[in-house]
Design an enzyme around this catalytic site. Structure first.
Site, PDB file in Angstrom:
ATOM      1  N   LYS A   1      19.897 107.612  32.396  1.00 51.49           N
ATOM      2  CA  LYS A   1      20.369 106.304  32.874  1.00 51.49           C
ATOM      3  C   LYS A   1      19.421 105.777  33.957  1.00 51.49           C
ATOM      4  O   LYS A   1      18.647 106.545  34.538  1.00 51.49           O
ATOM      5  CB  LYS A   1      21.780 106.462  33.431  1.00 51.49           C
ATOM      6  CG  LYS A   1      21.882 107.437  34.592  1.00 51.49           C
ATOM      7  CD  LYS A   1      23.314 107.911  34.819  1.00 51.49           C
ATOM      8  CE  LYS A   1      23.380 108.818  36.035  1.00 51.49           C
ATOM      9  NZ  LYS A   1      24.683 109.492  36.133  1.00 51.49           N
TER      10      LYS A   1
ATOM     11  N   ARG B   1      36.833 108.291  39.599  1.00 53.25           N
ATOM     12  CA  ARG B   1      35.860 107.230  39.391  1.00 53.25           C
ATOM     13  C   ARG B   1      36.176 106.715  37.995  1.00 53.25           C
ATOM     14  O   ARG B   1      37.157 106.043  37.813  1.00 53.25           O
ATOM     15  CB  ARG B   1      34.461 107.843  39.543  1.00 53.25           C
ATOM     16  CG  ARG B   1      33.429 106.915  40.042  1.00 53.25           C
ATOM     17  CD  ARG B   1      32.108 107.610  40.257  1.00 53.25           C
ATOM     18  NE  ARG B   1      31.660 108.359  39.076  1.00 53.25           N
ATOM     19  CZ  ARG B   1      30.454 108.856  38.938  1.00 53.25           C
ATOM     20  NH1 ARG B   1      29.560 108.720  39.904  1.00 53.25           N
ATOM     21  NH2 ARG B   1      30.102 109.509  37.861  1.00 53.25           N
TER      22      ARG B   1
ATOM     23  N   TYR C   1       4.607  93.099  61.176  1.00 48.15           N
ATOM     24  CA  TYR C   1       5.689  92.231  61.645  1.00 48.15           C
ATOM     25  C   TYR C   1       6.317  92.784  62.923  1.00 48.15           C
ATOM     26  O   TYR C   1       6.563  93.985  63.040  1.00 48.15           O
ATOM     27  CB  TYR C   1       6.771  92.123  60.573  1.00 48.15           C
ATOM     28  CG  TYR C   1       6.391  91.194  59.432  1.00 48.15           C
ATOM     29  CD1 TYR C   1       6.057  89.866  59.670  1.00 48.15           C
ATOM     30  CD2 TYR C   1       6.374  91.661  58.125  1.00 48.15           C
ATOM     31  CE1 TYR C   1       5.712  89.015  58.622  1.00 48.15           C
ATOM     32  CE2 TYR C   1       6.039  90.825  57.068  1.00 48.15           C
ATOM     33  CZ  TYR C   1       5.704  89.497  57.328  1.00 48.15           C
ATOM     34  OH  TYR C   1       5.368  88.671  56.296  1.00 48.15           O
TER      35      TYR C   1
ATOM     36  N   MET D   1       7.023  93.717  52.687  1.00 48.38           N
ATOM     37  CA  MET D   1       7.437  93.625  51.280  1.00 48.38           C
ATOM     38  C   MET D   1       6.413  94.231  50.319  1.00 48.38           C
ATOM     39  O   MET D   1       6.760  94.976  49.399  1.00 48.38           O
ATOM     40  CB  MET D   1       7.706  92.161  50.900  1.00 48.38           C
ATOM     41  CG  MET D   1       8.281  92.007  49.498  1.00 48.38           C
ATOM     42  SD  MET D   1       8.515  90.297  49.002  1.00 48.38           S
ATOM     43  CE  MET D   1       9.792  89.754  50.121  1.00 48.38           C
TER      44      MET D   1
HETATM   45  C1  LIG Z   1      24.558 110.782  36.315  1.00 49.22           C
HETATM   46  C2  LIG Z   1      25.452 111.732  35.674  1.00 49.22           C
HETATM   47  C3  LIG Z   1      25.064 113.043  35.429  1.00 49.22           C
HETATM   48  C4  LIG Z   1      23.787 113.628  35.985  1.00 49.22           C
HETATM   49  O1  LIG Z   1      24.045 114.038  37.319  1.00 49.22           O
HETATM   50  P1  LIG Z   1      22.940 114.680  38.275  1.00 49.22           P
HETATM   51  O2  LIG Z   1      23.677 114.934  39.538  1.00 49.22           O
HETATM   52  O3  LIG Z   1      21.883 113.636  38.432  1.00 49.22           O
HETATM   53  O4  LIG Z   1      22.426 115.900  37.637  1.00 49.22           O
HETATM   54  C5  LIG Z   1      25.908 113.847  34.699  1.00 49.22           C
HETATM   55  N1  LIG Z   1      27.102 113.386  34.255  1.00 49.22           N
HETATM   56  C6  LIG Z   1      27.526 112.126  34.495  1.00 49.22           C
HETATM   57  C7  LIG Z   1      28.855 111.693  33.995  1.00 49.22           C
HETATM   58  C8  LIG Z   1      26.730 111.269  35.231  1.00 49.22           C
HETATM   59  O5  LIG Z   1      27.172 110.034  35.493  1.00 49.22           O
END
Ligand SMILES: *Cc1c(COP(=O)(O)O)cnc(C)c1O
Length: 353
Positions: A45, A139, A255, A304
């Site tokens: 992701k 969550r 700056y 920046m």
């Molecule tokens: C992002 C995520 C992971 C990976 O977690 P890490 O701590 O980066 O290893 C695994 N499971 C779910 C549901 C996640 O959202």
């Protein structure tokens, strides 16, 4: 009028991420070994935590990874250029009928996170999916009390997931979540079960199930001491010295003039700034770059598109030379107050990858 004929390719960037693909592959293999008999997926992701799907996914495939997780539906397309749809799942699940239709069209698995998502998926025609149950993070995820719902019974569940809130900490929450996840495994039909993120893998076999889901540690993050011996740094941000300048004593830098030269000094301006994810927290000598082993501290404010560094320790450095940003994740997190996750995902689009 737009530029016609097509805009030519850009010249090489003054900013690049050196990504050690061997280290990335070695990290996956190490986590796979630590996962024992469980298969090991990869969380890719957020553009593979900022590394870039185009770099990370081929390297992970070559290492042997066969399961990939993204969060958003609009992250699927980039991954499908390398991976068959059966090997991809979307953690946020279907939020709209359009999401469900896209899942059916592509063959990518949604991770169902609630009864509403279960119904949405079934109404769209259903098919193979994953189910996320909440065991204490509050969550996303179906509450355990809803596991007996008829809609859940109608799902064709491949992976039954839960997610640990504090896998990197020594806390009783881990054991409690493990227990609840095991209870859920007794209650719903599923093919495979999964609980562990990177740090969860280090908690031992009981947490592994059939599939582990590391993200951070693939990319060089070390969430807990137990993984330190296995994980190698993967990402090395590098920037060009665009200009070398000579300061007189009393002249200021950047700056708000937060740095004033105590004596004549030689400084360099690098093409890296907070727009690239190199945040202002690195200002005033908290951050540094390296030329070989030599540390060249940041002077004044990060702006920046530029950062100024002290060249005293590297008098031979010239305009056009490259320096490497000090960015070893556990150390950089301790120095900046940012998490290792933030340090990776901040890295912007202007880096050549
Ligand atoms: C992002 C995520 C992971 C990976 O977690 P890490 O701590 O980066 O290893 C695994 N499971 C779910 C549901 C996640 O959202």
């Amino acid at each position: 009028m737009p530029h016609t004929p097509p805009v030519p390719d850009s010249p090489p960037a003054a900013l690049r991420l050196r990504i050690d693909r061997d280290a990335l592959a070695a990290n996956w293999r190490a986590l796979d070994q630590l996962s024992g008999t469980a298969a090991t997926a990869a969380a890719v992701k957020a553009d593979a935590y900022g590394l870039g799907v185009d770099v990370a996914v081929p390297a992970l495939l070559e290492a042997g990874c066969r399961e990939f997780f993204v969060a958003h539906w609009n992250e699927v397309g980039a991954v499908l250029r390398y991976v068959a749809p059966e090997q991809v799942a979307v953690l946020h699940g279907p939020l709209t009928p359009a999401d469900a239709a896209y899942a059916r069209l592509t063959g990518v698995r949604p991770v169902v996170n609630s009864l509403a998502q279960a119904r949405l998926w079934l109404e769209a025609g259903g098919g193979r999916c994953d189910l996320m149950v909440d065991t204490g993070i509050n969550r996303l995820g179906l509450p355990l009390a809803e596991l007996g719902d008829a809609a859940v019974g109608r799902l064709e569940i491949d992976v039954l997931h839960s997610h640990l809130a504090s896998a990197e900490d020594d806390t009783s929450l881990n054991g409690m979540q493990l227990q609840r996840w095991n209870a859920a495994r007794q209650q719903v039909q599923h093919r495979r079960a999964s609980l562990a993120n990177s740090a969860g893998i280090a908690l031992g076999e009981a947490y592994h199930g059939d599939l582990t889901r590391p993200g951070l540690s693939l990319y060089g993050g070390v969430p807990c001491a137990a993984l330190a011996a296995y994980i190698r740094q993967v990402v090395w941000p590098e920037a060009v010295v665009m200009q070398v300048r000579q300061l007189d004593a009393g002249e200021s830098v950047g700056y708000n003039a937060t740095f004033v030269a105590p004596a004549p000094m030689r400084i360099g301006v690098i093409a890296l700034g907070y727009a690239d994810g190199y945040l202002r927290c690195w200002s005033g000598g908290r951050g540094a770059v390296r030329s070989g082993e030599r540390r060249l501290p940041v002077l004044g404010r990060v702006s920046m598109d530029m950062t100024v560094i002290d060249l005293a320790a590297a008098p031979e450095l010239q305009e056009g030379d490259w320096v490497t940003v000090d960015y070893v994740l556990p150390d950089a997190a301790a120095a900046s107050g940012l998490s290792q996750y933030e340090l990776l995902t901040l890295l912007g689009r202007r880096f050549a990858r």
